[in-house]
Design a protein around this motif. Structure first.
Motif, PDB file in Angstrom:
ATOM      1  N   PHE A  50       1.024  -1.286  -0.003  1.00 14.50           N
ATOM      2  CA  PHE A  50       0.288   0.099  -0.069  1.00 14.50           C
ATOM      3  C   PHE A  50       0.893   1.173   0.109  1.00 14.50           C
ATOM      4  CE2 PHE A  50       0.702  -1.248   4.345  1.00 14.50           C
ATOM      5  CZ  PHE A  50       1.000  -0.075   5.195  1.00 14.50           C
ATOM      6  N   LEU A  51       0.398   2.405  -0.622  1.00 10.82           N
ATOM      7  CA  LEU A  51       1.030   3.784  -0.562  1.00 10.82           C
ATOM      8  C   LEU A  51       1.185   4.188   0.731  1.00 10.82           C
ATOM      9  CD1 LEU A  51      -0.274   4.832  -3.905  1.00 10.82           C
ATOM     10  CD2 LEU A  51       1.673   3.796  -3.660  1.00 10.82           C
ATOM     11  N   SER A  52       1.992   5.050   1.041  1.00  9.86           N
ATOM     12  CA  SER A  52       2.085   5.839   2.511  1.00  9.86           C
ATOM     13  C   SER A  52       0.919   6.642   2.533  1.00  9.86           C
ATOM     14  CB  SER A  52       3.377   6.611   2.581  1.00  9.86           C
ATOM     15  OG  SER A  52       3.413   7.590   1.577  1.00  9.86           O
ATOM     16  N   THR A  53       0.380   7.149   1.495  1.00 12.75           N
ATOM     17  CA  THR A  53      -0.897   8.027   1.541  1.00 12.75           C
ATOM     18  C   THR A  53      -2.193   7.457   1.375  1.00 12.75           C
ATOM     19  OG1 THR A  53      -0.694   8.317  -1.000  1.00 12.75           O
ATOM     20  CG2 THR A  53       0.382   9.916   0.296  1.00 12.75           C
ATOM     21  N   VAL A  54      -2.153   5.980   1.850  1.00  9.45           N
ATOM     22  CA  VAL A  54      -3.340   5.241   1.650  1.00  9.45           C
ATOM     23  C   VAL A  54      -4.602   6.115   2.620  1.00  9.45           C
ATOM     24  CG1 VAL A  54      -2.663   3.672   3.365  1.00  9.45           C
ATOM     25  CG2 VAL A  54      -4.215   2.971   1.750  1.00  9.45           C
ATOM     26  N   ASP A  55      -5.677   5.649   2.227  1.00  6.87           N
ATOM     27  CA  ASP A  55      -6.713   6.165   3.067  1.00  6.87           C
ATOM     28  C   ASP A  55      -6.926   5.088   4.067  1.00  6.87           C
ATOM     29  OD1 ASP A  55      -9.430   6.049   4.367  1.00  6.87           O
ATOM     30  OD2 ASP A  55     -10.240   6.993   2.378  1.00  6.87           O
ATOM     31  N   PRO A  56      -6.894   5.343   5.441  1.00  5.87           N
ATOM     32  CA  PRO A  56      -6.829   4.115   6.435  1.00  5.87           C
ATOM     33  C   PRO A  56      -8.109   3.328   6.341  1.00  5.87           C
ATOM     34  CG  PRO A  56      -7.160   6.562   7.472  1.00  5.87           C
ATOM     35  CD  PRO A  56      -6.881   6.545   6.155  1.00  5.87           C
ATOM     36  N   VAL A  57      -9.346   4.011   5.885  1.00  5.01           N
ATOM     37  CA  VAL A  57     -10.546   3.215   5.697  1.00  5.01           C
ATOM     38  C   VAL A  57     -10.170   1.983   4.693  1.00  5.01           C
ATOM     39  CG1 VAL A  57     -12.837   3.095   4.915  1.00  5.01           C
ATOM     40  CG2 VAL A  57     -11.922   4.922   6.292  1.00  5.01           C
ATOM     41  N   PHE A  98      -8.970   3.452  10.241  1.00  5.65           N
ATOM     42  CA  PHE A  98      -8.590   2.026   9.688  1.00  5.65           C
ATOM     43  C   PHE A  98      -9.285   1.172  10.395  1.00  5.65           C
ATOM     44  CE2 PHE A  98      -6.035  -1.669  11.238  1.00  5.65           C
ATOM     45  CZ  PHE A  98      -5.568  -2.130  10.204  1.00  5.65           C
ATOM     46  N   GLY A  99     -10.275   1.143  11.534  1.00  6.96           N
ATOM     47  CA  GLY A  99     -11.177   0.517  12.087  1.00  6.96           C
ATOM     48  C   GLY A  99     -12.587   0.463  11.566  1.00  6.96           C
ATOM     49  N   ARG A 100     -12.903   1.415  10.483  1.00  9.74           N
ATOM     50  CA  ARG A 100     -14.142   1.658  10.080  1.00  9.74           C
ATOM     51  C   ARG A 100     -13.857   1.098   8.417  1.00  9.74           C
ATOM     52  NH1 ARG A 100     -15.601   6.537   8.106  1.00  9.74           N
ATOM     53  NH2 ARG A 100     -13.706   7.654   9.152  1.00  9.74           N
ATOM     54  N   GLN A 101     -15.130   0.725   7.860  1.00 14.21           N
ATOM     55  CA  GLN A 101     -14.961   0.600   6.428  1.00 14.21           C
ATOM     56  C   GLN A 101     -16.205   1.337   5.860  1.00 14.21           C
ATOM     57  OE1 GLN A 101     -14.512  -3.513   5.203  1.00 14.21           O
ATOM     58  NE2 GLN A 101     -13.694  -4.102   6.996  1.00 14.21           N
ATOM     59  N   ARG A 102     -15.854   1.861   4.418  1.00  9.92           N
ATOM     60  CA  ARG A 102     -16.996   2.444   3.866  1.00  9.92           C
ATOM     61  C   ARG A 102     -16.392   2.386   2.275  1.00  9.92           C
ATOM     62  NH1 ARG A 102     -14.239   6.965   5.622  1.00  9.92           N
ATOM     63  NH2 ARG A 102     -13.346   8.194   4.042  1.00  9.92           N
ATOM     64  N   ASP A 103     -17.498   2.537   1.512  1.00 12.28           N
ATOM     65  CA  ASP A 103     -17.158   2.429  -0.069  1.00 12.28           C
ATOM     66  C   ASP A 103     -16.796   3.977  -0.525  1.00 12.28           C
ATOM     67  OD1 ASP A 103     -17.593  -0.378  -0.056  1.00 12.28           O
ATOM     68  OD2 ASP A 103     -19.732  -0.177  -0.239  1.00 12.28           O
ATOM     69  N   ARG A 104     -16.173   3.971  -1.563  1.00 13.80           N
ATOM     70  CA  ARG A 104     -15.889   5.413  -2.324  1.00 13.80           C
ATOM     71  C   ARG A 104     -15.644   4.937  -3.571  1.00 13.80           C
ATOM     72  NH1 ARG A 104     -11.441   8.429   1.284  1.00 13.80           N
ATOM     73  NH2 ARG A 104     -12.226  10.121  -0.138  1.00 13.80           N
ATOM     74  N   ALA A 105     -15.898   5.941  -4.318  1.00 14.27           N
ATOM     75  CA  ALA A 105     -15.815   5.961  -6.041  1.00 14.27           C
ATOM     76  C   ALA A 105     -14.681   6.700  -6.336  1.00 14.27           C
ATOM     77  CB  ALA A 105     -17.035   6.247  -6.596  1.00 14.27           C
ATOM     78  N   ALA A 106     -14.088   6.292  -7.261  1.00 12.97           N
ATOM     79  CA  ALA A 106     -12.702   7.193  -8.019  1.00 12.97           C
ATOM     80  C   ALA A 106     -12.815   6.857  -9.428  1.00 12.97           C
ATOM     81  CB  ALA A 106     -11.684   6.735  -7.347  1.00 12.97           C
ATOM     82  N   LYS A 107     -12.156   7.700 -10.336  1.00 14.63           N
ATOM     83  CA  LYS A 107     -11.981   7.632 -11.769  1.00 14.63           C
ATOM     84  C   LYS A 107     -10.274   7.310 -12.138  1.00 14.63           C
ATOM     85  CE  LYS A 107     -16.098  10.249 -13.065  1.00 14.63           C
ATOM     86  NZ  LYS A 107     -16.479  11.312 -13.766  1.00 14.63           N
ATOM     87  N   GLY A 108     -10.199   7.054 -13.147  1.00  8.32           N
ATOM     88  CA  GLY A 108      -8.849   6.358 -13.779  1.00  8.32           C
ATOM     89  C   GLY A 108      -7.952   5.994 -12.894  1.00  8.32           C
ATOM     90  N   PHE A 109      -6.679   6.533 -12.258  1.00  4.38           N
ATOM     91  CA  PHE A 109      -6.125   6.288 -11.396  1.00  4.38           C
ATOM     92  C   PHE A 109      -6.594   6.007 -10.128  1.00  4.38           C
ATOM     93  CE2 PHE A 109      -2.993   7.007  -7.587  1.00  4.38           C
ATOM     94  CZ  PHE A 109      -2.098   6.139  -7.757  1.00  4.38           C
ATOM     95  N   GLU A 110      -7.461   6.696  -9.551  1.00  5.28           N
ATOM     96  CA  GLU A 110      -8.130   6.222  -8.264  1.00  5.28           C
ATOM     97  C   GLU A 110      -9.153   5.265  -8.236  1.00  5.28           C
ATOM     98  OE1 GLU A 110      -8.073   7.582  -5.098  1.00  5.28           O
ATOM     99  OE2 GLU A 110      -6.468   8.711  -6.032  1.00  5.28           O
ATOM    100  N   SER A 111      -9.400   4.699  -9.426  1.00  2.00           N
ATOM    101  CA  SER A 111     -10.383   3.683  -9.773  1.00  2.00           C
ATOM    102  C   SER A 111      -9.380   2.384  -9.516  1.00  2.00           C
ATOM    103  CB  SER A 111     -10.960   3.449 -11.256  1.00  2.00           C
ATOM    104  OG  SER A 111     -11.515   2.437 -11.338  1.00  2.00           O
ATOM    105  N   ALA A 112      -7.992   2.706 -10.071  1.00  2.00           N
ATOM    106  CA  ALA A 112      -7.160   1.246  -9.974  1.00  2.00           C
ATOM    107  C   ALA A 112      -6.716   1.293  -8.667  1.00  2.00           C
ATOM    108  CB  ALA A 112      -6.144   1.640 -10.836  1.00  2.00           C
ATOM    109  N   ARG A 113      -6.420   2.479  -8.014  1.00  2.00           N
ATOM    110  CA  ARG A 113      -6.000   2.644  -6.721  1.00  2.00           C
ATOM    111  C   ARG A 113      -6.951   1.895  -5.630  1.00  2.00           C
ATOM    112  NH1 ARG A 113      -3.079   7.602  -3.429  1.00  2.00           N
ATOM    113  NH2 ARG A 113      -3.101   6.497  -1.290  1.00  2.00           N
ATOM    114  N   ALA A 114      -8.389   2.056  -5.880  1.00  2.00           N
ATOM    115  CA  ALA A 114      -9.372   1.645  -4.965  1.00  2.00           C
ATOM    116  C   ALA A 114      -9.443   0.158  -5.206  1.00  2.00           C
ATOM    117  CB  ALA A 114     -10.884   2.400  -5.342  1.00  2.00           C
ATOM    118  N   ARG A 115      -9.212  -0.306  -6.514  1.00  2.00           N
ATOM    119  CA  ARG A 115      -9.136  -1.616  -6.671  1.00  2.00           C
ATOM    120  C   ARG A 115      -8.079  -2.363  -5.715  1.00  2.00           C
ATOM    121  NH1 ARG A 115      -9.936  -6.537  -7.039  1.00  2.00           N
ATOM    122  NH2 ARG A 115     -10.568  -7.522  -8.676  1.00  2.00           N
ATOM    123  N   MET A 116      -6.993  -1.911  -5.728  1.00  2.00           N
ATOM    124  CA  MET A 116      -5.826  -2.222  -5.209  1.00  2.00           C
ATOM    125  C   MET A 116      -5.961  -2.317  -3.625  1.00  2.00           C
ATOM    126  SD  MET A 116      -1.628  -1.131  -5.103  1.00  2.00           S
ATOM    127  CE  MET A 116      -2.067   0.280  -3.878  1.00  2.00           C
TER     128      MET A 116
END
Length: 250
Positions: A50-57, A98-116
């Motif tokens: 994961f990237l250092s800037t990852v969303d903790p969720v 980090f202890g919480r989960q939710r769904d978020r949308a993104a396009k392009g790079f953000e879409s690939a990053r969300a999938r990762m």
């Protein structure tokens, strides 16, 4: 020395309490007659997974998902999980996310990053394939590498249809070249899909398992007696492009 060479040289030994050996997705333990526990322990390391800037969720999601993916490859039903967490310091807003989960949308790079960062472990498919699949592994280091583990352990070879493997990616990213599509599908990691084998006579049962689990299942090749992996295109012509897979130490 690569990751799997290291495991083979220093940690491979006969299984004592488990029918599975070192290198399988899970350990199988039998705490009581007629009962089996599938146990997995996958680590995530900053800069690798994961990237250092990852969303903790998203990181919280992935930390659980990668282990559920291992259970899925063994056809196991999730029961519980443990958490091992190393932190440079206490960051309360980060920990709350980090202890919480939710769904978020993104396009392009953000879409690939969300999938990762928010993969979907194929637990339902793994359960549906019980008694149907003859082997299975979750794709975390790249399709070529993870399929290679199945072939090496079973002493067989395979022919892989590169175009069948890239079909879904091609629909989602039609602007990518064939070469890039093949690299993403065959060498890219962090997919957490299942690659599995089944007898030709089980094709209808495999299709039904996909329907029952609401998971797209695609036939991408065939197992063969001759050792080695042969990659071809949709017409059956050999693909000359070279592919690799992720290794922590290479």
């Amino acid at each position: 020395m690569g990751e799997f060479d290291l495991i083979t040289r220093y940690f491979k030994r006969p299984a004592v309490r488990s029918p599975l050996g070192v290198g399988d997705d899970c350990a199988l333990l039998a705490p009581a007659p007629g009962m089996q526990l599938a146990v997995s322990c996958d680590m995530l390391v900053e800069g690798r997974h994961f990237l250092s800037t990852v969303d903790p969720v998203r990181l919280g999601h992935k930390a659980l998902a990668v282990n559920l993916s291992d259970l899925a490859a063994c056809g196991a039903k999730p029961l519980a999980f443990t958490l091992a967490l190393a932190l440079p310091g206490v960051d309360e807003p980060w920990l709350e996310g980090f202890g919480r989960q939710r769904d978020r949308a993104a396009k392009g790079f953000e879409s690939a990053r969300a999938r990762m960062e928010q993969p979907t472990p194929r637990v339902a498919l793994g359960l549906a394939l019980r008694g149907i699949a003859s082997s299975a592994v979750d794709v975390s280091d790249g399709l070529i590498g993870d399929l290679g583990h199945i072939l090496a352990s079973s002493g067989v070879g395979a022919t892989l249809d590169a175009d069948a493997a890239t079909a879904l990616i091609a629909v989602e990213a039609p602007s990518l070249s064939t070469e890039i599509l093949r690299t993403c599908a065959l060498s890219g990691g962090d997919d957490y899909e299942l690659v599995f084998t089944a007898a030709p006579s089980a094709r209808a049962a495999v299709e039904q398992a996909g329907e029952d689990s609401a998971t797209c299942v695609t036939r991408i090749g065939r197992i063969e007696a001759d050792a080695g992996l042969r990659i071809v295109d949709a017409a059956g012509a050999p693909v000359s492009q070279r592919f690799g897979s992720f290794d922590h130490f290479v």
